[in-house]
Enzyme design. Structure first.
Site, mmCIF file in Angstrom:
data_model
loop_
_atom_site.group_PDB
_atom_site.id
_atom_site.type_symbol
_atom_site.label_atom_id
_atom_site.label_comp_id
_atom_site.label_asym_id
_atom_site.label_seq_id
_atom_site.Cartn_x
_atom_site.Cartn_y
_atom_site.Cartn_z
ATOM 1 N N ASP A 154 33.850 41.328 116.113
ATOM 2 C CA ASP A 154 33.320 42.288 115.130
ATOM 3 C C ASP A 154 32.233 41.672 114.256
ATOM 4 O O ASP A 154 32.158 41.923 113.054
ATOM 5 C CB ASP A 154 34.451 42.836 114.263
ATOM 6 N N ASP A 183 27.626 36.341 84.444
ATOM 7 C CA ASP A 183 27.314 34.996 83.947
ATOM 8 C C ASP A 183 27.564 33.962 85.044
ATOM 9 O O ASP A 183 26.718 33.109 85.324
ATOM 10 C CB ASP A 183 28.183 34.723 82.714
ATOM 11 N N HIS A 242 18.638 32.395 80.730
ATOM 12 C CA HIS A 242 19.957 32.658 81.332
ATOM 13 C C HIS A 242 20.581 33.956 80.823
ATOM 14 O O HIS A 242 20.913 34.840 81.628
ATOM 15 C CB HIS A 242 20.892 31.473 81.094
ATOM 16 N N HIS A 275 25.968 36.469 74.787
ATOM 17 C CA HIS A 275 27.260 35.905 75.186
ATOM 18 C C HIS A 275 27.394 34.398 74.962
ATOM 19 O O HIS A 275 28.504 33.880 74.891
ATOM 20 C CB HIS A 275 27.562 36.254 76.654
ATOM 21 N N GLU A 318 28.938 30.096 71.032
ATOM 22 C CA GLU A 318 29.329 28.758 71.497
ATOM 23 C C GLU A 318 28.215 27.733 71.294
ATOM 24 O O GLU A 318 28.479 26.585 70.925
ATOM 25 C CB GLU A 318 29.692 28.810 72.989
ATOM 26 N N ASP A 319 26.959 28.137 71.506
ATOM 27 C CA ASP A 319 25.875 27.152 71.600
ATOM 28 C C ASP A 319 24.843 27.197 70.476
ATOM 29 O O ASP A 319 23.884 26.432 70.498
ATOM 30 C CB ASP A 319 25.130 27.331 72.935
#
Length: 752
Positions: free
Chosen positions: A296, A175, A84, A108, A112-113
Site C-alpha cells: 500500500d 512552536d 520564531h 509565547h 520566559e526570555d
C-alpha cells in the site's frame, strides 16, 4: 521557549535550527537559510483573510510588543529571535485559529526570555491571552527540565500541565514544529536526538490524537530524519525506484477512478498519495516485513460534495472492481474520537493490483488534516470554536482518555506506557445493549470495553456476552459487536489480567485497583504481624500508646505503620523498641535480636508455597543459619522441616520431589534474627585457654550460651561451644578468629 533558540543575550544559550518551508504548513524544502520573515502587514493579511472582524489593532500591538521585548536577541541561525514567534503565529494562521491564539503565539516566549510579566500582558492584551501565554510557558518550562528527566516523567508532567484550553496545546505544537524545522542549527548531536525523540514520543502523538495530522506527519518526518538518517536514505532510494515503476499505473488508476465517478454522475476530485518514509519504516519495524512486502505504498483519495456522494462513489467503485473483504471502514457513520470522518476501502484494480481508496467531502478532508483546529470558524456573527454536528462541543474531548489514565495514579513509566497505548491504535467500534457506542483499539477485549464504559464496571467485571453469547474475557472484539458485561459486588482484578487487556485506560485502572487491593491486604497483614510480634515479646498490643512510636518511626498514621509492617519494611522488633524504648534486649551484636526457633519460624522465612498454618521445624541435623541456602520438606502430620541445601538427610527425600518447598530467609532474619551456631574446638589442655576462647568470641560480637566438654586428655581437650550469632558469615568469622589462637588445634562447624 523553543529548544533551539535561547537568545544569545541570555547566559544559558539554547540553539535553534534551520529549514525554510514554502508555507507555514507545507512539507519542508531543502535546507537553506531563511531569506524572509513575515512582516506585520503580511501576518495581518493572513489572519484577516479568514477572520475579517479580527482586532487588527490588538494583533499589531502584540507584534510590536514581541519585537520590542526580544529586541536584539538572536537565534543560533543568526536570525533575529522575534522571527520564531512570528513564524509560529504564521503556522497557526494556516489553521485559521482565532486572534487570541495568534497573539499568544507572538507572545509565547516573552515571559520566559524577556522582562515581560504575566501581569503586564494581562493589562495590555487581556486576561484570556495572559492565561494562554502562561499555559504555554508552563509547558516550555517542562522542556527545559527534559534533559534531567525521563521521557515518561516528561509526558506525565506535560499532560498534567495542559490547561483546559486546547489552544495552549495548539500553540505549543506549532512552536515545536517550527523548532523541528530549524533543528539542524543545534550543534550537539545528543541534544538534537533528545529533542527529536521527545517529538516522536510526545508531540507527534498528541497532535495526531487531536486530529492535527498535518502537524503530526511533519513532526514525525522531521524527527525521523534526525533519529534514523540511514533508514530514511535507504527508504527514499527505494521510493525513487517505486515511483519510476508505478508512475504510469498510478496515473492510469487516477484516470480510471475519474471515469467511474463521471459515469455515476458524481463530481469528484481524485488524487494519489505516496506513503511517507516514516510510515513505511514504522510498518517495516512493527510487522517485521521487507520493503517488497508492502503493498500500500500508493493510495488514492476522492473528494466529493456530500455525505451521500461518499456512499454512491464507494458503490460505483465496488461495482467496477472487486473489493477486498475486511478492508472496508465507515468512519462517516462512526467517526474516530478526534472527529476524523471518511470511507476507507480496498479494491482489486487494474492488473490485479490492490488499490487503497479514501472517500470524503471537502469539509471532512479539512478535519482530517487539521483536526480540532478545523472547527474554528464564523457562526452566529462570532469567530470561534463551532464544531460540526456529531462532533463534541468540548475541544479537549480527544484527550480525556489520557487524562483519565493520569487520574488513576501509578508511576511515570506506567503512565508513559498506557498513554502511548491510548495514542497509538487502530480502532474497533462496539456497542452496549442500550446502543451506546464505544471506540476501542483493535484487539480490545470485553475487559477493555468495560473500562471504556465506566471504571466501576471495569473494576467489577466477571464475565461477558458478545451478541448474546457467553465468551471468555480474552475474546477480541469486532466491529459492530454488542457487549453485555456481567458484574460482581466485589472489586477485584481478573486473574492473569495482563493477557486480558490492551488499552491504556484498562491497564491503568487495573493497576490502580491492584494498589488499593494490595493496600488493604498489607494493612490487614501488618495488624496481624504487629500483634503477633508484640505478643511474642510479652507486650499487650491493646494497652500501648502508639502516638510516640509513630513520631519516632516518622509515620503519619497507624494505618501507614501497619501497611509498612505488612510489606516487611518495619519489623516487630523495631515496633516494640519504638513503643517501649529499651524494652527489647540487646544481643552481643549491639542490635535488637530475636531468637530464631520453631515457634516463630514463620517470622524469619519466605517462600511461595509456605502456608501460614504449617508448623516449622529447624532441623538439628544441619542447624540452618541465616545466610545459608535452605529448603523445606513437607512432612505429613509434622509440618515443614527446614534443612540446609547440603544436608546429608535430604537424600532420604529425593524420591518425593512434590514435598520439596523452595525457602529463603527474609529481611527479619538477616536484620534481627538471633541463631545458635555450634563449634567443636580442639585445643591444648592449658591454663587460660577457655578465657582466651571467651575473649575472642566476645570481641567478635558472639555470645556464649553453652559449653560442653566432649573429651579431656592430659594434653588436649575437646569441647562444644553454642554461640549466639547473626548468620553463617558471623559463625565463620568467629571460627577464623579462634584458629588464630596458639593453643587452638582445630575449629570446625558442628551440625546436630
Amino acid at each position: 521557549m523553543a529548544e533551539g533558540g535561547k537568545p544569545k543575550s541570555k547566559s544559558h544559550e539554547k540553539e535553534l535550527a534551520p529549514e525554510l518551508v514554502n508555507s507555514a504548513l507545507n512539507t519542508p524544502v531543502p535546507l537553506k537559510h531563511p531569506s524572509k520573515i513575515l512582516t506585520q502587514s503580511e501576518l495581518l493579511a493572513l489572519v484577516r483573510a479568514y477572520n475579517p472582524s479580527m482586532n487588527g489593532e490588538l494583533l499589531g500591538q502584540a507584534f510590536e510588543y514581541a519585537t520590542k521585548m526580544h529586541g536584539s536577541q538572536l537565534r543560533a541561525s543568526g536570525d533575529p529571535y522575534f522571527a520564531h514567534p512570528v513564524e509560529v503565529a504564521g503556522i497557526l494562521s494556516q489553521l485559521r485559529l482565532d486572534e487570541a491564539s495568534i497573539i499568544t503565539a507572538l507572545l509565547h516566549d516573552t515571559i520566559e526570555d524577556t522582562p515581560a510579566t504575566s501581569v503586564e500582558i494581562s493589562k495590555l492584551f487581556g486576561e484570556d491571552i495572559a492565561n494562554l501565554v502562561q499555559g504555554v510557558t508552563k509547558l516550555t518550562e517542562l522542556e527545559v527540565k527534559a534533559e534531567r528527566t525521563t521521557q515518561a516523567e516528561n509526558l506525565q508532567k506535560f499532560v498534567l500541565a495542559l490547561s483546559k484550553d486546547i489552544r495552549v496545546l495548539l500553540v505549543k505544537l506549532a512552536d515545536r514544529l517550527h523548532n523541528m524545522r530549524t533543528l539542524n542549527f543545534i550543534k550537539s548531536k545528543t541534544k538534537r536526538h533528545r529533542i527529536a525523540r521527545e517529538t516522536l514520543d510526545i508531540y507527534a502523538p498528541l497532535a495526531r490524537r487531536i486530529g492535527v495530522n498535518r502537524f503530526a506527519s511533519e513532526l514525525e518526518d522531521l524527527a525521523f530524519s534526525h533519529l534514523y538518517p540511514d533508514a530514511l536514505t535507504a527508504i527514499s532510494n527505494q521510493l525513487v525506484e517505486v515511483r519510476a515503476k508505478f508512475a504510469l499505473p498510478t496515473e492510469q488508476v487516477t484516470r480510471k477512478i475519474g471515469q467511474i465517478l463521471e459515469n455515476a454522475g458524481l463530481n469528484g476530485k481524485v488524487s494519489g498519495r505516496e506513503k511517507r518514509a516514516y510510515s513505511i519504516w514504522r510498518k517495516l519495524d512493527r510487522k517485521s516485513v521487507s520493503f517488497a512486502d508492502i503493498s500500500d505504498i500508493y493510495g488514492f483519495r476522492i473528494l466529493v460534495d456530500t455525505n451521500e456522494d461518499c456512499y454512491l462513489a464507494m458503490a460505483a467503485l465496488h461495482a467496477a472492481w472487486s473489493y477486498v473483504p475486511g478492508r472496508f471502514k465507515d468512519y462517516i457513520s462512526i467517526p474516530k474520537p478526534n472527529g476524523y470522518r471518511s470511507l476507507h476501502t480496498s479494491v482489486v484494480g487494474p492488473h490485479g493490483q490492490r488499490v487503497e481508496i479514501q472517500i470524503r467531502t471537502g469539509q471532512m478532508d479539512r478535519v482530517a488534516e487539521y483536526g480540532v483546529a478545523a472547527h474554528w470558524k464564523y457562526k452566529n456573527s462570532t469567530y470561534g470554536y463551532h464544531p460540526d454536528n456529531g462532533i463534541s462541543s468540548d475541544p479537549m474531548e480527544a484527550l480525556r482518555g489520557i487524562f483519565s489514565i493520569l487520574e488513576d495514579g501509578g508511576d511515570a513509566e506506567d503512565f508513559f506506557e498506557n498513554a502511548k497505548l491510548e495514542m497509538f491504535s487502530d480502532q474497533v467500534f462496539a456497542f452496549t445493549p442500550k446502543g451506546d457506542l464505544h471506540v476501542l483499539p483493535r484487539g480490545a477485549t470485553p475487559v477493555d470495553f468495560a473500562y471504556a464504559v465506566h471504571t466501576k464496571i471495569g473494576d467489577t467485571i466477571v464475565g461477558a456476552k458478545i451478541n448474546g453469547t457467553n465468551v471468555p474475557l480474552r475474546t477480541p472484539l469486532r466491529n459492530g459487536d454488542i457487549v453485555d458485561i456481567s458484574r460482581s459486588d466485589v472489586r477485584k482484578p481478573p486473574p492473569n489480567w495482563e493477557s486480558l487487556v490492551i488499552t491504556g485506560k484498562a491497564r491503568s485502572g487495573i493497576r490502580r485497583l491492584l494498589r488499593v487491593s494490595e493496600r488493604r491486604e498489607f494493612l490487614s497483614l501488618g495488624k496481624r504481624v504487629a500483634r503477633h510480634a508484640l505478643h511474642r515479646l510479652g507486650l499487650n498490643a491493646d494497652s500501648l500508646n502508639y502516638e510516640a512510636a509513630l513520631e519516632r518511626l516518622k509515620f503519619g498514621s497507624i494505618e501507614d505503620l501497619y501497611i509498612s509492617m505488612g510489606k516487611g519494611a518495619i519489623t516487630g522488633t523495631t515496633l516494640a523498641e519504638a513503643l517501649v524504648p529499651g524494652y527489647v534486649r540487646k544481643s552481643a551484636l549491639g542490635q535488637a535480636r530475636i531468637a530464631i526457633d520453631d515457634e516463630h519460624g514463620h517470622d524469619f522465612l519466605r517462600g511461595d508455597k509456605l502456608e501460614p498454618s504449617a508448623a516449622i521445624h529447624f532441623m538439628p541435623c544441619c542447624s540452618p543459619l541465616p545466610g545459608e541456602r535452605i529448603v523445606g520438606i513437607l512432612t505429613e502430620g509434622e509440618g515443614i522441616q527446614v534443612h540446609t541445601i547440603d544436608c546429608d538427610r535430604l537424600v532420604d527425600h529425593e524420591a518425593d520431589e512434590d514435598t520439596w518447598i523452595d525457602l529463603g530467609w527474609n529481611d527479619e532474619a538477616r536484620q534481627h534474627g538471633l541463631a545458635i551456631g555450634r563449634l567443636l574446638l580442639s585445643c591444648e589442655n592449658a591454663k587460660g585457654v577457655l578465657a582466651d576462647v571467651g575473649r575472642v568470641i566476645a570481641n567478635s560480637d558472639g555470645n556464649i550460651v553453652k559449653i560442653i566438654t566432649e573429651s579431656r586428655g592430659e594434653d588436649f581437650i575437646d569441647f562444644i561451644v553454642d554461640i549466639e550469632v547473626a548468620d553463617s558469615t558471623h559463625i565463620n568469622v568467629i571460627a577464623a578468629s579462634l584458629r588464630s589462637l596458639p593453643a587452638i588445634v582445630d575449629v570446625s562447624r558442628l551440625r546436630g
